[in-house]
Design a protein around this motif. Sequence first.
Motif, PDB file in Angstrom:
ATOM      1  N   ILE A  16       0.893  -1.263  -0.104  1.00  0.00           N
ATOM      2  CA  ILE A  16       0.081   0.064   0.001  1.00  0.00           C
ATOM      3  C   ILE A  16       1.068   1.260   0.070  1.00  0.00           C
ATOM      4  CG2 ILE A  16      -1.902   1.222   1.236  1.00  0.00           C
ATOM      5  CD1 ILE A  16      -2.636  -1.451   2.433  1.00  0.00           C
ATOM      6  N   THR A  17       0.819   1.881  -0.819  1.00  0.00           N
ATOM      7  CA  THR A  17       1.851   3.043  -1.280  1.00  0.00           C
ATOM      8  C   THR A  17       1.014   4.490  -1.302  1.00  0.00           C
ATOM      9  OG1 THR A  17       1.715   3.095  -3.621  1.00  0.00           O
ATOM     10  CG2 THR A  17       3.555   1.666  -2.599  1.00  0.00           C
ATOM     11  N   GLY A  18       1.749   5.601  -1.265  1.00  0.00           N
ATOM     12  CA  GLY A  18       1.173   6.881  -1.107  1.00  0.00           C
ATOM     13  C   GLY A  18       0.614   7.341  -2.136  1.00  0.00           C
ATOM     14  N   SER A  19      -0.132   6.726  -3.011  1.00  0.00           N
ATOM     15  CA  SER A  19      -1.226   7.393  -3.917  1.00  0.00           C
ATOM     16  C   SER A  19      -2.257   7.432  -3.349  1.00  0.00           C
ATOM     17  CB  SER A  19      -1.347   6.422  -5.103  1.00  0.00           C
ATOM     18  OG  SER A  19      -0.527   6.462  -6.175  1.00  0.00           O
ATOM     19  N   SER A  20      -3.438   8.349  -3.764  1.00  0.00           N
ATOM     20  CA  SER A  20      -4.917   8.676  -3.532  1.00  0.00           C
ATOM     21  C   SER A  20      -5.418   7.362  -3.783  1.00  0.00           C
ATOM     22  CB  SER A  20      -5.304   9.499  -4.202  1.00  0.00           C
ATOM     23  OG  SER A  20      -6.716   9.922  -3.764  1.00  0.00           O
ATOM     24  N   MET A  40       3.066  -1.421   4.319  1.00  0.00           N
ATOM     25  CA  MET A  40       2.499  -0.114   3.896  1.00  0.00           C
ATOM     26  C   MET A  40       3.951   0.770   3.909  1.00  0.00           C
ATOM     27  SD  MET A  40      -0.746   0.065   6.468  1.00  0.00           S
ATOM     28  CE  MET A  40      -1.613   1.569   5.530  1.00  0.00           C
ATOM     29  N   SER A  41       3.754   1.527   2.941  1.00  0.00           N
ATOM     30  CA  SER A  41       4.970   2.528   2.924  1.00  0.00           C
ATOM     31  C   SER A  41       4.644   3.777   3.920  1.00  0.00           C
ATOM     32  CB  SER A  41       5.135   3.401   1.603  1.00  0.00           C
ATOM     33  OG  SER A  41       3.987   4.157   1.067  1.00  0.00           O
ATOM     34  N   LYS A  42       5.638   4.448   4.420  1.00  0.00           N
ATOM     35  CA  LYS A  42       5.157   5.915   5.103  1.00  0.00           C
ATOM     36  C   LYS A  42       4.220   6.641   4.375  1.00  0.00           C
ATOM     37  CE  LYS A  42       7.846  10.186   5.606  1.00  0.00           C
ATOM     38  NZ  LYS A  42       9.145  10.777   5.578  1.00  0.00           N
ATOM     39  N   TRP A  43       4.328   6.828   3.133  1.00  0.00           N
ATOM     40  CA  TRP A  43       3.215   7.850   2.500  1.00  0.00           C
ATOM     41  C   TRP A  43       1.982   6.996   2.250  1.00  0.00           C
ATOM     42  CZ3 TRP A  43       3.367  12.555   3.419  1.00  0.00           C
ATOM     43  CH2 TRP A  43       4.549  13.203   3.754  1.00  0.00           C
ATOM     44  N   GLY A  44       2.052   5.776   2.373  1.00  0.00           N
ATOM     45  CA  GLY A  44       0.753   4.991   2.177  1.00  0.00           C
ATOM     46  C   GLY A  44      -0.054   5.310   3.379  1.00  0.00           C
ATOM     47  N   LYS A  45       0.490   5.018   4.633  1.00  0.00           N
ATOM     48  CA  LYS A  45       0.031   5.232   5.839  1.00  0.00           C
ATOM     49  C   LYS A  45      -0.571   6.576   5.946  1.00  0.00           C
ATOM     50  CE  LYS A  45       3.127   2.225   8.348  1.00  0.00           C
ATOM     51  NZ  LYS A  45       4.012   1.944   9.315  1.00  0.00           N
ATOM     52  N   ARG A 129      -2.166   4.892  -9.597  1.00  0.00           N
ATOM     53  CA  ARG A 129      -3.221   5.814  -9.421  1.00  0.00           C
ATOM     54  C   ARG A 129      -2.463   7.190  -9.479  1.00  0.00           C
ATOM     55  NH1 ARG A 129      -6.237  10.471  -9.313  1.00  0.00           N
ATOM     56  NH2 ARG A 129      -4.274  10.988  -8.429  1.00  0.00           N
ATOM     57  N   GLU A 130      -2.760   8.005 -10.555  1.00  0.00           N
ATOM     58  CA  GLU A 130      -2.447   9.223 -10.905  1.00  0.00           C
ATOM     59  C   GLU A 130      -2.833   9.862 -12.015  1.00  0.00           C
ATOM     60  OE1 GLU A 130      -1.272  11.996 -10.148  1.00  0.00           O
ATOM     61  OE2 GLU A 130       0.663  11.656  -9.473  1.00  0.00           O
ATOM     62  N   THR A 131      -3.086  10.837 -12.448  1.00  0.00           N
ATOM     63  CA  THR A 131      -3.659  11.610 -13.515  1.00  0.00           C
ATOM     64  C   THR A 131      -3.158  13.017 -13.669  1.00  0.00           C
ATOM     65  OG1 THR A 131      -5.660  11.579 -15.109  1.00  0.00           O
ATOM     66  CG2 THR A 131      -6.050  12.429 -12.863  1.00  0.00           C
TER      67      THR A 131
HETATM   68  C1  LIG Z   1      -2.515  13.164  -0.027  1.00  0.00           C
HETATM   69  C2  LIG Z   1      -1.508  12.930  -0.823  1.00  0.00           C
HETATM   70  C3  LIG Z   1      -2.060  12.184  -2.254  1.00  0.00           C
HETATM   71  C4  LIG Z   1      -1.063  11.879  -3.044  1.00  0.00           C
HETATM   72  N1  LIG Z   1      -1.497  11.304  -4.063  1.00  0.00           N
HETATM   73  C5  LIG Z   1      -0.635  10.603  -5.038  1.00  0.00           C
HETATM   74  C6  LIG Z   1      -1.277   9.890  -6.190  1.00  0.00           C
HETATM   75  O1  LIG Z   1      -2.474   9.895  -6.562  1.00  0.00           O
HETATM   76  N2  LIG Z   1      -0.218   9.368  -7.375  1.00  0.00           N
HETATM   77  C7  LIG Z   1       0.825   9.364  -7.028  1.00  0.00           C
HETATM   78  O2  LIG Z   1       1.756   8.627  -7.879  1.00  0.00           O
HETATM   79  N3  LIG Z   1       1.398   9.952  -6.091  1.00  0.00           N
HETATM   80  C8  LIG Z   1       0.837  10.541  -4.997  1.00  0.00           C
HETATM   81  N4  LIG Z   1       1.260  11.227  -3.862  1.00  0.00           N
HETATM   82  C9  LIG Z   1       2.904  11.464  -3.635  1.00  0.00           C
HETATM   83  C10 LIG Z   1       3.332  10.311  -3.089  1.00  0.00           C
HETATM   84  O3  LIG Z   1       2.973   9.961  -1.981  1.00  0.00           O
HETATM   85  C11 LIG Z   1       4.724  10.396  -3.015  1.00  0.00           C
HETATM   86  O4  LIG Z   1       5.292  10.474  -4.472  1.00  0.00           O
HETATM   87  C12 LIG Z   1       5.553   9.530  -2.142  1.00  0.00           C
HETATM   88  O5  LIG Z   1       6.916   9.751  -2.126  1.00  0.00           O
HETATM   89  C13 LIG Z   1       5.310   8.285  -2.710  1.00  0.00           C
HETATM   90  O6  LIG Z   1       6.007   7.202  -1.735  1.00  0.00           O
HETATM   91  P1  LIG Z   1       5.963   5.699  -1.864  1.00  0.00           P
HETATM   92  O7  LIG Z   1       5.730   5.156  -3.237  1.00  0.00           O
HETATM   93  O8  LIG Z   1       7.003   4.959  -1.035  1.00  0.00           O
HETATM   94  O9  LIG Z   1       4.514   5.351  -1.045  1.00  0.00           O
HETATM   95  C14 LIG Z   1       0.220  11.840  -2.858  1.00  0.00           C
HETATM   96  C15 LIG Z   1       0.887  12.390  -1.827  1.00  0.00           C
HETATM   97  C16 LIG Z   1       0.140  12.848  -0.984  1.00  0.00           C
HETATM   98  C17 LIG Z   1       0.507  13.334   0.498  1.00  0.00           C
END
Ligand SMILES: Cc1cc2nc3c(=O)[nH]c(=O)nc-3n(C[C@H](O)[C@H](O)[C@H](O)COP(=O)(O)O)c2cc1C
Length: 194
Positions: A16-20, A40-45, A129-131
């Motif tokens: 579970i990563t930090g995308s919406s 779960m990544s830090k940003w996933g959490k 998930r990105e757009t």
């Molecule tokens: C509220 C929020 C929403 C985010 N949404 C997205 C997203 O939809 N897609 C994406 O690629 N990154 C998104 N990000 C950026 C990622 O969280 C960021 O690039 C992070 O470094 C990803 O780390 P991870 O892949 O280890 O979870 C978002 C960040 C925040 C704080």
Amino acid sequence: MTAPNTQPRKRIAVGITGSSGSIYAMDFLKRCPHDKFVVMSKWGKAVMKDELKLDDPSAAVAPYCKKLFADSDLTAPLASGTNDIDAFVIIPASTSTIGKIASGIGDTLITRTAAVCLKERRKIILCVRETPLSTITLRQCADLSSEGVVVMPISPPLYFVPTTVEEYVQGFVNRVLHHVGVNVGSGWRSEELE
Ligand SMILES: Cc1cc2nc3c(=O)[nH]c(=O)nc-3n(C[C@H](O)[C@H](O)[C@H](O)COP(=O)(O)O)c2cc1C
């Protein structure tokens, strides 16, 4: 609703990563009947905390997993190809994590598990998930797809005409469940195949 699953239990790693889109991760964890090993990544959490209004995302997912591993723990069993898993589902998958996986970087448990699955030719499902998507991410997804990775943009189907957010989310998660061998009931106009 997910139809009863009569197949043998599988081992499914879930990142579970930090995308919406944390809601998709939670729905997948709740409805996938297999043994789930979650990272779960830090940003996933952080995103899950925000989007699902949770105090403690780890505590919220714990009831739905067999084991929860820290993303910083490269000594966890998922980091080794000697331990078999049936599939690795990253839901939602950030473009940052996709970039690392496509570049062969394995410096977190999520990216290391993906690197192991690639070298061992095991199934990976990336729910990006990105757009819009940058050309870099599109190229990375194409590279990973040519390695056998299933790239599933979070893009819920509307032809079942969902009337609630829950149904809308389930429409996409059903497709992911289908790819890990879970019986999710009838397909579109499936009665015409009988
Ligand atoms: C509220 C929020 C929403 C985010 N949404 C997205 C997203 O939809 N897609 C994406 O690629 N990154 C998104 N990000 C950026 C990622 O969280 C960021 O690039 C992070 O470094 C990803 O780390 P991870 O892949 O280890 O979870 C978002 C960040 C925040 C704080």
